[in-house]
Design a protein around this motif. Sequence first.
Motif, short mmCIF file in Angstrom:
data_model
loop_
_atom_site.label_atom_id
_atom_site.label_comp_id
_atom_site.label_asym_id
_atom_site.label_seq_id
_atom_site.Cartn_x
_atom_site.Cartn_y
_atom_site.Cartn_z
N GLY A 64 37.93 33.48 32.73
CA GLY A 64 37.89 34.34 31.54
C GLY A 64 37.96 35.79 31.83
N SER A 65 37.29 36.64 31.14
CA SER A 65 37.57 38.07 31.26
C SER A 65 37.07 38.42 32.51
N THR A 66 36.55 37.73 33.37
CA THR A 66 36.22 38.36 34.79
C THR A 66 37.46 38.71 35.50
N PHE A 67 38.59 38.00 35.09
CA PHE A 67 39.89 38.15 35.89
C PHE A 67 40.51 39.47 35.33
N LYS A 68 39.98 40.24 34.42
CA LYS A 68 40.51 41.38 34.00
C LYS A 68 40.44 42.53 35.07
N ILE A 69 39.47 42.12 35.94
CA ILE A 69 39.58 42.95 37.29
C ILE A 69 40.58 42.69 37.75
N VAL A 70 41.29 41.73 38.05
CA VAL A 70 42.76 41.35 38.82
C VAL A 70 43.86 42.02 37.86
N THR A 71 43.93 41.70 36.69
CA THR A 71 44.89 42.19 35.97
C THR A 71 44.68 44.00 36.08
N SER A 72 43.51 44.38 35.88
CA SER A 72 43.53 46.06 35.95
C SER A 72 44.25 46.49 37.36
N GLN A 76 52.70 33.16 28.68
CA GLN A 76 51.46 32.68 29.39
C GLN A 76 51.10 33.84 30.42
N ALA A 77 51.75 35.04 30.63
CA ALA A 77 51.28 36.10 31.39
C ALA A 77 50.02 36.69 30.59
N ALA A 78 50.26 36.78 29.12
CA ALA A 78 49.29 37.37 28.47
C ALA A 78 48.10 36.40 28.47
N GLY A 79 48.21 35.24 28.46
CA GLY A 79 46.91 34.47 28.44
C GLY A 79 46.47 34.33 29.59
N GLN A 80 46.96 34.50 31.06
CA GLN A 80 46.56 34.65 32.50
C GLN A 80 45.95 36.11 32.53
N SER A 81 46.45 36.98 31.90
CA SER A 81 45.77 38.43 32.09
C SER A 81 44.38 38.34 31.69
#
Length: 547
Positions: free
Chosen positions: A298-306, A413-418
Motif C-alpha cells: 500500500g501507501s508505505t511504498f510511497k517512500i520508494v516512489t518518492s 501499471q506504473a501508477a498502481g505500483q507507485s
Amino acid sequence: MVAVGLVGVVVLAGIGLKVRGDREAARLHAEATRVVTAFLQAWSAGDAAGSARAVDPAGAVAAQQLLSATRAQLHTTGTAYVLAGPVSSTRRPGAAYRATVQVAGLGTAAWTGWVPLTRVGAGWRVAFTPAVVHPALVAGGRFAYVRDRPARGRLLTAGGESLTVDADLSGNLRGRVATAKAGPELPAGAIAGDDVGVSGLERALNSTLAGRAGGSLTVLDPAGRPAAAVLSTNKTDGADLRTTLDLRTQQAGEAALAGVAQAGALVAIDTTTGRVLAAVNHPSGGFGRALAGKGPPGSTFKIVTSAAALIAGVPPATTLDCSATTTVNGRSFKNAENEAPGPIGWQQAFAQSCNTWFVRLQAKVPLATLVSTAALFGFASDADPATAEQQAAGVLPIASFGGSYPTPRDRAQAAGQSIGQDLVLASPLQMASVAAAVADGTWRRPVVVGSATVTHPLPPGVAGTLRSFMAAVPGPGGTAAKAGLPPGTFGKTGTAETAASNADPKLTDSWFVAYRGTVAFAVEVDRAGFGADVAAPAAARFLRALG
C-alpha cells in the motif's frame, strides 16, 4: 657343412621357444592384470558376488560372504579400491591396492593392501584370505565401528538467552530439530538417528550447531582385541550461535500486537547494521508472516516512489494536484476517502497519503528509474536477475520473502505500483528494511546471524528529504497524528487493497513503517482497515514499550 646346419636348426629352435615363452608370459601378465582389476572394480562397487567371480573357486563362497560382512561392518557410504602399483605375474603374483573408504558419520579411512594371485588352470584367480580386505584382518576377526555423537549447540538471542524462552522465536525462526532418517536429504556428516535441523535456523545453520561426531574404526582379532586402528576422530560439540534478535525488542513487539483482533506481524531492524531485532507473528506460532508474508504494501511504498522521483531530479518543492480522482490510460485512481485538497506540496501529499498526487508524480519519472530505485531498496525485478535470484532464495537463510517490483508494462501499471498496489509485493521484513534505509542512508539486506553483506547507499540528498517527509506523518495533519506515536518517530501509514477488500472495502490490510532512533520497524495487520487506525497505534504501543 652338415655340422653347421645342425647348429642353425638348434639356434632357430631356441629362438622359437623363447618367442613362445615371451608370448605366454605376456598373456599371463595380461590375465593377471585383468583378474586383479576386475576384483578391485567389483569390490569398489560393493558387488561381493562380482568380486568372488575373480577368486579361486575353492574360496569364492567364503570371499563373497566376508566381503559382504565387512562392508556392513565398515558402515561405508562409498569405497574405492584401486591399483597402487604394477601387477606381478612372476615372483610374487598379485598387486598392491589403495583403499579409500567413506565411513558413515566419521570420515575417510585409507590403507594399502595386497591382492595375491594363484594359478588356476591356464589363468589366474585371486588367492583370497581375510588379509586381502585389510592386512591386519585374520579369520574370525572383524571391523568394529564406534561413533560418539556430539552435543548440539543452542541458538541464542543477541543477549545470550536461548530462543526457546520465547514461543514465537522458538516456533517460527528457530525451527525444528528431528531424528534423521536415511536418504539423500541427510546433511553432510550425519547418519540416520542423528538429531538434525529440519526447518528454520536449526536447518540453515545445522553444520555449526550439530558439531562433528567422533569415533573409531578398528580391526579386532578373533578374541575381540584391537589388532589395528583404521580410523580415529575426536568429536567436536556443536557451537552455540548468537542471532541478532533482541529479547526485549521481541517482547515489546508481541505486547504491542497482543490486543489486536486480526492476524498481523511486526519486524524490527537495527538501522545501522541491518540486523533483525524482532520478528513477531500474531498470533504467536503463525505461518511466519513477519519474514515470509507476501502482500501489497500500500501507501508505505510511497517512500520508494518518492526516492525514485528525487533520483530522477524532481524538485522536493514540487506542487501537484491532489484531486479526488485521476485517470491514467483509461484507468481510474482515487483517494481513500475522496479527499480533494487541490494543489499541494510533496511533504503534505506524503503526510496525508494522497494517491492521486503520487499517480501524477510517477508520470515524471522514467520507468527505468522506478525499477532501479525499487532494486536499490531490495525489491526484486524481472530486469535484475541477481535481485530476482535473491528473491527466489529469500532474503534470509530460512523461509523468507523480500519484495517484488515487476517492470511496469505501461503507465497505468506504473501508477498502481507507485502507491504500492498492482504487482508490488513485500513482507514486513522488507518494509522494515526500507525504513532503516531512510534512517541510515544505506539499504542493507537484513540478517539474523552475522552482518549484512549486501548494501546499497542511497544517492546524496535522498535520505534527508525522505526523513523530512516521514517526520510529517505523525505530525499535525498527518495520517498518523492521532496514533499516539512518541516524539522522534518518522513513519508512513499504508492501507493496502487485497482480494478481500474487493468484496468489502473495510477489509484492507493495515500498514505502518517507521523508525525512531536506531530501530526501524514495520507493522502489518490483515483485513484491519486503515493503517492509521490499527497498525500505527500498535506501533505507538511498541515504541512506548521500548522506552
